[in-house]
Design a protein around this motif. Structure first.
Motif, PDB file in Angstrom:
ATOM      1  N   GLY A 254     -10.361  51.942  39.289  1.00  0.00           N
ATOM      2  CA  GLY A 254     -10.744  52.031  37.882  1.00  0.00           C
ATOM      3  C   GLY A 254     -10.417  50.750  37.137  1.00  0.00           C
ATOM      4  N   LEU A 255     -10.020  49.725  37.861  1.00  0.00           N
ATOM      5  CA  LEU A 255      -9.685  48.438  37.258  1.00  0.00           C
ATOM      6  C   LEU A 255     -10.957  47.805  36.718  1.00  0.00           C
ATOM      7  CD1 LEU A 255      -7.352  46.384  36.856  1.00  0.00           C
ATOM      8  CD2 LEU A 255      -8.057  45.357  38.998  1.00  0.00           C
ATOM      9  N   GLU A 256     -10.959  47.521  35.431  1.00  0.00           N
ATOM     10  CA  GLU A 256     -12.142  46.915  34.828  1.00  0.00           C
ATOM     11  C   GLU A 256     -12.028  45.403  34.937  1.00  0.00           C
ATOM     12  OE1 GLU A 256     -12.984  48.351  30.908  1.00  0.00           O
ATOM     13  OE2 GLU A 256     -12.309  50.363  31.449  1.00  0.00           O
ATOM     14  N   VAL A 257     -13.058  44.798  35.464  1.00  0.00           N
ATOM     15  CA  VAL A 257     -13.060  43.341  35.604  1.00  0.00           C
ATOM     16  C   VAL A 257     -14.296  42.772  34.938  1.00  0.00           C
ATOM     17  CG1 VAL A 257     -11.708  43.309  37.736  1.00  0.00           C
ATOM     18  CG2 VAL A 257     -14.165  43.484  37.865  1.00  0.00           C
ATOM     19  N   ARG A 258     -14.180  41.548  34.545  1.00  0.00           N
ATOM     20  CA  ARG A 258     -15.323  40.832  33.994  1.00  0.00           C
ATOM     21  C   ARG A 258     -15.304  39.441  34.608  1.00  0.00           C
ATOM     22  NH1 ARG A 258     -13.332  37.668  29.701  1.00  0.00           N
ATOM     23  NH2 ARG A 258     -11.277  38.297  29.044  1.00  0.00           N
ATOM     24  N   PRO A 259     -16.407  38.739  34.551  1.00  0.00           N
ATOM     25  CA  PRO A 259     -16.440  37.422  35.184  1.00  0.00           C
ATOM     26  C   PRO A 259     -15.430  36.451  34.571  1.00  0.00           C
ATOM     27  CG  PRO A 259     -18.643  38.151  34.578  1.00  0.00           C
ATOM     28  CD  PRO A 259     -17.672  39.122  33.973  1.00  0.00           C
ATOM     29  N   MET A 260     -14.757  35.730  35.435  1.00  0.00           N
ATOM     30  CA  MET A 260     -13.835  34.669  35.012  1.00  0.00           C
ATOM     31  C   MET A 260     -14.282  33.415  35.733  1.00  0.00           C
ATOM     32  SD  MET A 260     -11.740  35.978  32.856  1.00  0.00           S
ATOM     33  CE  MET A 260     -10.687  34.585  32.673  1.00  0.00           C
ATOM     34  N   PHE A 261     -14.326  32.327  35.034  1.00  0.00           N
ATOM     35  CA  PHE A 261     -14.815  31.091  35.620  1.00  0.00           C
ATOM     36  C   PHE A 261     -13.696  30.061  35.682  1.00  0.00           C
ATOM     37  CE2 PHE A 261     -18.323  33.257  33.501  1.00  0.00           C
ATOM     38  CZ  PHE A 261     -19.147  33.471  34.599  1.00  0.00           C
ATOM     39  N   HIS A 262     -13.195  29.825  36.889  1.00  0.00           N
ATOM     40  CA  HIS A 262     -12.179  28.804  37.130  1.00  0.00           C
ATOM     41  C   HIS A 262     -12.721  27.898  38.228  1.00  0.00           C
ATOM     42  CE1 HIS A 262      -9.256  30.954  34.736  1.00  0.00           C
ATOM     43  NE2 HIS A 262      -9.376  32.034  35.494  1.00  0.00           N
ATOM     44  N   TRP A 263     -12.475  26.596  38.092  1.00  0.00           N
ATOM     45  CA  TRP A 263     -12.952  25.663  39.102  1.00  0.00           C
ATOM     46  C   TRP A 263     -11.803  25.005  39.850  1.00  0.00           C
ATOM     47  CZ3 TRP A 263     -15.307  26.494  34.447  1.00  0.00           C
ATOM     48  CH2 TRP A 263     -16.613  26.965  34.505  1.00  0.00           C
ATOM     49  N   ALA A 264     -10.684  24.808  39.204  1.00  0.00           N
ATOM     50  CA  ALA A 264      -9.542  24.164  39.851  1.00  0.00           C
ATOM     51  C   ALA A 264      -8.895  25.167  40.824  1.00  0.00           C
ATOM     52  CB  ALA A 264      -8.519  23.703  38.820  1.00  0.00           C
ATOM     53  N   PRO A 265      -8.625  24.749  42.058  1.00  0.00           N
ATOM     54  CA  PRO A 265      -8.042  25.668  43.039  1.00  0.00           C
ATOM     55  C   PRO A 265      -6.750  26.332  42.565  1.00  0.00           C
ATOM     56  CG  PRO A 265      -8.790  23.666  44.119  1.00  0.00           C
ATOM     57  CD  PRO A 265      -8.945  23.448  42.644  1.00  0.00           C
ATOM     58  N   ARG A 266      -5.893  25.604  41.876  1.00  0.00           N
ATOM     59  CA  ARG A 266      -4.631  26.200  41.427  1.00  0.00           C
ATOM     60  C   ARG A 266      -4.874  27.284  40.381  1.00  0.00           C
ATOM     61  NH1 ARG A 266      -2.794  24.422  36.627  1.00  0.00           N
ATOM     62  NH2 ARG A 266      -3.748  22.576  35.720  1.00  0.00           N
ATOM     63  N   ARG A 267      -5.897  27.125  39.558  1.00  0.00           N
ATOM     64  CA  ARG A 267      -6.206  28.143  38.554  1.00  0.00           C
ATOM     65  C   ARG A 267      -6.830  29.377  39.194  1.00  0.00           C
ATOM     66  NH1 ARG A 267      -7.696  26.171  32.752  1.00  0.00           N
ATOM     67  NH2 ARG A 267      -7.231  28.366  32.570  1.00  0.00           N
ATOM     68  N   ILE A 268      -7.661  29.172  40.205  1.00  0.00           N
ATOM     69  CA  ILE A 268      -8.256  30.302  40.934  1.00  0.00           C
ATOM     70  C   ILE A 268      -7.142  31.100  41.607  1.00  0.00           C
ATOM     71  CG2 ILE A 268      -9.725  30.939  42.888  1.00  0.00           C
ATOM     72  CD1 ILE A 268     -11.398  28.379  42.205  1.00  0.00           C
ATOM     73  N   GLU A 269      -6.237  30.400  42.266  1.00  0.00           N
ATOM     74  CA  GLU A 269      -5.121  31.068  42.949  1.00  0.00           C
ATOM     75  C   GLU A 269      -4.242  31.829  41.958  1.00  0.00           C
ATOM     76  OE1 GLU A 269      -1.248  29.955  45.703  1.00  0.00           O
ATOM     77  OE2 GLU A 269      -2.787  28.429  45.360  1.00  0.00           O
ATOM     78  N   ALA A 270      -3.939  31.206  40.827  1.00  0.00           N
ATOM     79  CA  ALA A 270      -3.109  31.870  39.811  1.00  0.00           C
ATOM     80  C   ALA A 270      -3.810  33.117  39.276  1.00  0.00           C
ATOM     81  CB  ALA A 270      -2.798  30.901  38.678  1.00  0.00           C
ATOM     82  N   HIS A 271      -5.116  33.024  39.059  1.00  0.00           N
ATOM     83  CA  HIS A 271      -5.867  34.164  38.538  1.00  0.00           C
ATOM     84  C   HIS A 271      -5.835  35.332  39.528  1.00  0.00           C
ATOM     85  CE1 HIS A 271      -8.965  36.257  36.236  1.00  0.00           C
ATOM     86  NE2 HIS A 271      -9.470  36.584  37.414  1.00  0.00           N
ATOM     87  N   VAL A 272      -6.047  35.049  40.797  1.00  0.00           N
ATOM     88  CA  VAL A 272      -6.035  36.103  41.815  1.00  0.00           C
ATOM     89  C   VAL A 272      -4.648  36.736  41.895  1.00  0.00           C
ATOM     90  CG1 VAL A 272      -6.226  36.558  44.296  1.00  0.00           C
ATOM     91  CG2 VAL A 272      -7.944  35.143  43.140  1.00  0.00           C
ATOM     92  N   LYS A 273      -3.601  35.911  41.852  1.00  0.00           N
ATOM     93  CA  LYS A 273      -2.239  36.455  41.905  1.00  0.00           C
ATOM     94  C   LYS A 273      -1.947  37.354  40.716  1.00  0.00           C
ATOM     95  CE  LYS A 273      -0.144  32.856  44.735  1.00  0.00           C
ATOM     96  NZ  LYS A 273       0.799  31.730  44.781  1.00  0.00           N
ATOM     97  N   LEU A 274      -2.382  36.958  39.523  1.00  0.00           N
ATOM     98  CA  LEU A 274      -2.171  37.787  38.335  1.00  0.00           C
ATOM     99  C   LEU A 274      -2.931  39.114  38.432  1.00  0.00           C
ATOM    100  CD1 LEU A 274      -2.245  35.128  35.487  1.00  0.00           C
ATOM    101  CD2 LEU A 274      -0.300  36.522  36.208  1.00  0.00           C
ATOM    102  N   CYS A 275      -4.144  39.070  38.970  1.00  0.00           N
ATOM    103  CA  CYS A 275      -4.920  40.303  39.133  1.00  0.00           C
ATOM    104  C   CYS A 275      -4.238  41.252  40.112  1.00  0.00           C
ATOM    105  CB  CYS A 275      -6.331  39.986  39.607  1.00  0.00           C
ATOM    106  SG  CYS A 275      -7.351  39.210  38.340  1.00  0.00           S
ATOM    107  N   VAL A 276      -3.737  40.718  41.215  1.00  0.00           N
ATOM    108  CA  VAL A 276      -3.047  41.548  42.204  1.00  0.00           C
ATOM    109  C   VAL A 276      -1.765  42.117  41.605  1.00  0.00           C
ATOM    110  CG1 VAL A 276      -1.832  41.501  44.420  1.00  0.00           C
ATOM    111  CG2 VAL A 276      -4.066  40.409  44.201  1.00  0.00           C
TER     112      VAL A 276
END
Length: 104
Positions: A5-27
């Protein structure tokens, strides 16, 4: 993850460190949500509804500002206790308002 039931919306990150941080925060958010559901036996929708009743209100009177939380009902108090979260003080902050210089 489709069953959460987790609601997600598109997030646009291009820098690898920001993508990794975003995934970690979501988890991390998903883990917190599931832990709360398992400990309480309630659905996340119910937990979110109960937590949504708790608000901070700012009062400004003359030269003083007071930040106070809303009343915690018995059901929310039980939820917080089950989760091991101590309730905030009724009055969260008090401060003297800074004097505003007169404008001409």
């Amino acid at each position: 993850m489709k069953q959460t039931g987790l609601e997600v919306r598109p997030m646009f990150h291009w820098a690898p460190r920001r993508i990794e941080a975003h995934v970690k925060l979501c988890v991390l958010a998903l883990q917190v949500q599931r832990t709360a559901e398992i400990r309480t036996g309630l659905s996340w929708a119910r937990i979110a509804h109960l937590l949504g009743t708790l608000k901070a209100v700012r009062y400004v009177a003359e030269r003083q500002t007071i930040v106070q939380r809303t009343k915690i009902g018995p059901e929310l108090a039980g939820l917080l206790k089950t989760l091991g979260i101590s309730a905030l003080k009724q009055v969260m902050a008090m401060s003297e308002a800074a004097e505003t210089p007169a404008t001409s």
